[in-house]
Design a protein around this motif. Structure first.
Motif, mmCIF file in Angstrom:
data_model
loop_
_atom_site.group_PDB
_atom_site.id
_atom_site.type_symbol
_atom_site.label_atom_id
_atom_site.label_comp_id
_atom_site.label_asym_id
_atom_site.label_seq_id
_atom_site.Cartn_x
_atom_site.Cartn_y
_atom_site.Cartn_z
ATOM 1 N N LEU A 208 0.830 -1.204 0.000
ATOM 2 C CA LEU A 208 0.000 0.000 0.000
ATOM 3 C C LEU A 208 0.868 1.258 0.000
ATOM 4 O O LEU A 208 0.630 2.207 -0.763
ATOM 5 C CB LEU A 208 -0.915 -0.007 1.237
ATOM 6 N N SER A 209 1.913 1.260 0.836
ATOM 7 C CA SER A 209 2.815 2.416 0.901
ATOM 8 C C SER A 209 3.524 2.630 -0.420
ATOM 9 O O SER A 209 3.668 3.764 -0.902
ATOM 10 C CB SER A 209 3.866 2.202 2.001
ATOM 11 N N ALA A 210 3.967 1.526 -1.016
ATOM 12 C CA ALA A 210 4.680 1.625 -2.300
ATOM 13 C C ALA A 210 3.769 2.221 -3.370
ATOM 14 O O ALA A 210 4.189 3.055 -4.187
ATOM 15 C CB ALA A 210 5.162 0.235 -2.736
ATOM 16 N N LYS A 211 2.496 1.804 -3.359
ATOM 17 C CA LYS A 211 1.542 2.333 -4.338
ATOM 18 C C LYS A 211 1.316 3.826 -4.108
ATOM 19 O O LYS A 211 1.251 4.612 -5.052
ATOM 20 C CB LYS A 211 0.202 1.573 -4.206
ATOM 21 N N THR B 19 2.129 6.776 -6.693
ATOM 22 C CA THR B 19 1.041 7.637 -7.177
ATOM 23 C C THR B 19 1.339 9.102 -6.873
ATOM 24 O O THR B 19 1.039 9.981 -7.689
ATOM 25 C CB THR B 19 -0.289 7.224 -6.510
ATOM 26 N N TYR B 20 1.935 9.348 -5.675
ATOM 27 C CA TYR B 20 2.238 10.733 -5.284
ATOM 28 C C TYR B 20 3.728 10.852 -4.957
ATOM 29 O O TYR B 20 4.122 10.924 -3.777
ATOM 30 C CB TYR B 20 1.398 11.133 -4.055
ATOM 31 N N PRO B 21 4.560 10.895 -5.997
ATOM 32 C CA PRO B 21 6.009 10.994 -5.739
ATOM 33 C C PRO B 21 6.383 12.291 -5.007
ATOM 34 O O PRO B 21 7.447 12.373 -4.388
ATOM 35 C CB PRO B 21 6.613 10.940 -7.145
ATOM 36 N N GLU B 22 5.489 13.297 -5.054
ATOM 37 C CA GLU B 22 5.764 14.587 -4.379
ATOM 38 C C GLU B 22 5.971 14.401 -2.874
ATOM 39 O O GLU B 22 6.668 15.191 -2.231
ATOM 40 C CB GLU B 22 4.587 15.562 -4.602
ATOM 41 N N VAL B 23 5.339 13.352 -2.295
ATOM 42 C CA VAL B 23 5.443 13.144 -0.834
ATOM 43 C C VAL B 23 6.005 11.757 -0.509
ATOM 44 O O VAL B 23 5.831 11.266 0.614
ATOM 45 C CB VAL B 23 4.058 13.330 -0.155
ATOM 46 N N VAL C 110 -0.090 17.434 6.465
ATOM 47 C CA VAL C 110 -1.501 17.753 6.642
ATOM 48 C C VAL C 110 -2.152 18.393 5.420
ATOM 49 O O VAL C 110 -3.271 18.045 5.025
ATOM 50 C CB VAL C 110 -1.696 18.606 7.915
ATOM 51 N N TRP C 111 -1.486 19.346 4.774
ATOM 52 C CA TRP C 111 -2.115 20.026 3.637
ATOM 53 C C TRP C 111 -2.131 19.193 2.370
ATOM 54 O O TRP C 111 -2.775 19.564 1.392
ATOM 55 C CB TRP C 111 -1.464 21.390 3.385
ATOM 56 N N PHE C 112 -1.452 18.073 2.460
ATOM 57 C CA PHE C 112 -1.521 17.185 1.284
ATOM 58 C C PHE C 112 -2.930 16.609 1.121
ATOM 59 O O PHE C 112 -3.315 16.168 0.045
ATOM 60 C CB PHE C 112 -0.494 16.047 1.407
#
Lengths: 87, 245
Positions: free
Chosen positions: B104-107, B111-115, B138-140
């Motif tokens: 799940l974490s890897a996905k 999906t969101y390489p920004e974070v 939080v703002w993500f």
């Protein structure tokens, strides 16, 4: 339950989760995950399409954990056969 | 004197008849010429109509080819949409099939390489039970709201566009029906025109043939006329003889 039986049950449960509304399905999956951590398993059935309700039958483990975890996860309602996620 | 008058009268009558005959014959020739001209004009008009129809038939065939090409392109796009929908459902099943927290974490990170470097899982104690949480800045969370709104809006747009496409297909079907009826109507007009022209052609030819036949005298053609004429002649002769006496 054997590992193979657990995988078969997981696949079956995910088919039910896939029928539900996206976020509601995710919360049911969280419940299944928390139950599995504690060697408890349930079998989902008759999920409402794109809905927040699914029926279940207890398979093995600690049956009391089902309602306890469902309340912690802020489910709207839980009975011995039915789970309803808040909408 | 009497005989001379009779002779003059007979000659005058013969001359009048001959003159009338010549006049009628000349008038027939004029009518025949006019009928020929009328027929030629009608034939020219018919040929012109056939030419115009042939030109439009070629244009129609060309447009029908274009329509068929565009319909094929539209059908390919519809097939592509169905393919994308199948792909979406398959991807959803893959996500639901994620079995472990690590997968799940890897996905999430993919999906969101920004974070990707900022996401982690933590067990939080709630009412004496440890619940696994995924922690993100939080703002993500805004990302989820915006993508949720996007998904709902795109779904609504897709549904409306599918309705538009359905209506367009219905309109296309109705237009094809109208075109079919127009064709049937045109065929009926063409058949009617051809029949009318053939009839006119026959009438024109018959009339010319009739007019081309020299006029004929029928002195005793009609029995009642002959009887009446005979009676009038006898009466006139009787009156003339009484006047002579």
């Amino acid at each position: 339950m054997s590992d193979n039986e657990k995988e078969v049950l997981f696949t079956s449960n995910m088919q039910q989760v896939g029928v539900m509304q996206t976020a509601a399905g995710s919360m049911i999956k969280q419940l299944l995950h928390e139950l599995e951590k504690r060697q408890t398993h349930i079998r989902l059935h008759d999920a409402v399409s794109n809905g927040h309700i699914v029926q279940y039958t207890f398979v093995e483990g600690d049956a009391d954990l089902i309602s306890r975890l469902a309340r912690i996860l802020a489910f709207k309602d839980v009975t011995s056969t039915r789970l309803e996620v808040r909408s | 004197m009497k005989n001379a008058l009779i002779a003059v009268s007979v000659i005058a009558v013969l001359l009048a008849v001959a003159f009338s005959y010549m006049l009628a014959w000349s008038s027939n020739k004029d009518q025949i010429a006019q009928l020929k001209l009328d027929l030629q004009a009608a034939e020219a008009q018919r040929d012109s109509i056939h030419q115009a129809v042939a030109t439009k038939d070629i244009r129609i065939a060309s447009l029908e080819g274009e329509v068929a090409t565009k319909e094929s392109a539209a059908e390919l796009l519809r097939a592509r949409v169905r393919q994308l929908e199948n792909q979406r459902q398959s991807q959803q099943r893959e996500i639901r099939a994620l079995r472990t927290i690590d997968s799940l974490s890897a996905k999430f990170q993919a999906t969101y390489p920004e974070v990707a470097e900022l996401v982690f899982v933590s067990e939080v104690q709630v009412e004496g039970l440890g619940i696994d949480y995924l922690l993100v800045p939080v703002w993500f969370a805004e990302t989820f709201f915006l993508e949720h709104e996007d998904a709902q809006n795109y779904r609504a747009q897709r549904n409306l566009l599918q309705n538009v496409d359905g209506l367009q297909q219905e309109i296309s079907g109705l237009q094809n029906e109208v075109i079919g009826l127009e064709r049937e109507k045109n065929l009926l007009f063409q058949q009617g025109y051809d029949k009318a022209f053939a009839l006119y052609n026959t009438c024109n030819t018959d009339l010319r043939t009739h007019l081309a036949t020299p006029p004929r005298f029928q002195l005793l053609g009609n029995r009642s006329t002959a009887l009446v004429s005979g009676a009038v002649g006898i009466a006139l002769g009787f009156s003339a003889s009484r006047l002579g006496n």
